[in-house]
Scaffold this active site. Structure first.
Site, mmCIF file in Angstrom:
data_model
loop_
_atom_site.group_PDB
_atom_site.id
_atom_site.type_symbol
_atom_site.label_atom_id
_atom_site.label_comp_id
_atom_site.label_asym_id
_atom_site.label_seq_id
_atom_site.Cartn_x
_atom_site.Cartn_y
_atom_site.Cartn_z
ATOM 1 N N ASP A 137 37.125 35.346 24.945
ATOM 2 C CA ASP A 137 38.172 35.448 23.939
ATOM 3 C C ASP A 137 38.618 34.071 23.456
ATOM 4 O O ASP A 137 38.280 33.043 24.053
ATOM 5 C CB ASP A 137 39.383 36.192 24.511
ATOM 6 C CG ASP A 137 39.120 37.673 24.718
ATOM 7 O OD1 ASP A 137 38.231 38.219 24.029
ATOM 8 O OD2 ASP A 137 39.815 38.291 25.552
ATOM 9 N N TYR B 175 33.686 33.610 36.997
ATOM 10 C CA TYR B 175 34.795 33.020 36.255
ATOM 11 C C TYR B 175 35.767 32.384 37.237
ATOM 12 O O TYR B 175 35.892 32.825 38.384
ATOM 13 C CB TYR B 175 35.553 34.081 35.453
ATOM 14 C CG TYR B 175 34.877 34.536 34.185
ATOM 15 C CD1 TYR B 175 35.213 33.976 32.949
ATOM 16 C CD2 TYR B 175 33.918 35.542 34.207
ATOM 17 C CE1 TYR B 175 34.608 34.410 31.782
ATOM 18 C CE2 TYR B 175 33.303 35.980 33.043
ATOM 19 C CZ TYR B 175 33.655 35.408 31.833
ATOM 20 O OH TYR B 175 33.047 35.841 30.678
#
Length: 241
Positions: free
Chosen positions: A51, A110
């Site tokens: 994003d 992540y």
């Protein structure tokens, strides 16, 4: 023609997301533009989507190019001339023609970075400034996520996933200097999954949500938290094939 794999990093604060955007403000747009300067116009495919505001220390893309690019180190150097300052090419490798940059992925990792130092506007785009918290308790809460889960209450709408089932291999917290870091590794992630997970754990640490409620949300019984942690602390950190 040959197919190459591009391993790169990027500063997500400079883009509206990793995927191509209508106004050409995506990472994919910028990297495609850099490739075009070298006469490579084939579609660029990305291994993962992030994003707006999310960074990557290790991202992967693939593209077809002329087989006359025999010196891949030179290609990397030239590509960096047109990719800097917000994208950096770390390595270029030749791959088989049937290589699928997205669907051949075995796992993704992540990291979400919290800074406990004094606020700095120069770091604000790259960490989430947050007071110190109980790292042991955070680890306990993150442990609830490990395993095969239906994470339908940990995803944003608009994704193209056929299923919300995911297997989480690692979900842990650790400290480094003035930072606390949440580390996630899974066979795949849903849109917004990590930011929703981080925000949910923080809510429990803040006493705004109970452990029971967190477990029920992870078990897909009921959604208690709809809020996402800020994007600026999140980094795509590894993709394994």
């Amino acid at each position: 023609m040959m197919k190459i794999k591009i391993i790169f990093s990027y500063d997500g604060s400079a883009f509206l997301g990793s995927a191509t955007q209508p106004h050409k403000k995506g990472v994919q747009d910028a990297l495609s533009g850099a490739l075009s300067h070298l006469g490579i116009f084939s579609p660029l495919l990305m291994a993962s989507r992030t994003d707006k505001g999310v960074h990557a220390s290790y991202a992967v893309a693939s593209v077809e190019c002329g087989d006359y690019f025999t010196n891949l180190e030179y290609l990397q150097k030239q590509l960096n001339k047109f990719s800097h300052p917000f994208i950096h090419i770390k390595k270029i490798e030749k791959v088989k023609d049937d290589f699928e940059v997205r669907f051949d992925v075995k796992s993704r990792e992540y990291r979400y970075i919290f800074s406990h130092a004094s606020y700095s506007p120069f770091m604000a785009s790259y960490v989430h400034f947050y007071p110190k918290f109980d790292l042991g308790k955070a680890n306990e809460l993150l442990g609830f996520f490990v395993g095969k889960k239906d994470l339908k209450f940990f995803c944003k709408s608009g994704g193209d996933n056929k299923t919300t089932l995911r297997e989480i291999f690692i979900a842990r917290a650790y400290a480094y200097k003035d930072f606390s870091i949440f580390h996630f590794k899974a066979n795949g992630f849903l849109r917004g999954q990590i930011r929703l997970s981080v925000a949910s754990v923080l809510k429990v640490l803040e006493g705004k949500m109970s452990e029971k409620e967190l477990k029920e949300q992870i078990e897909a019984k009921k959604q208690y938290n709809h809020f996402l942690a800020p994007p600026n602390g999140l980094y795509l950190s590894r993709i394994c094939y």
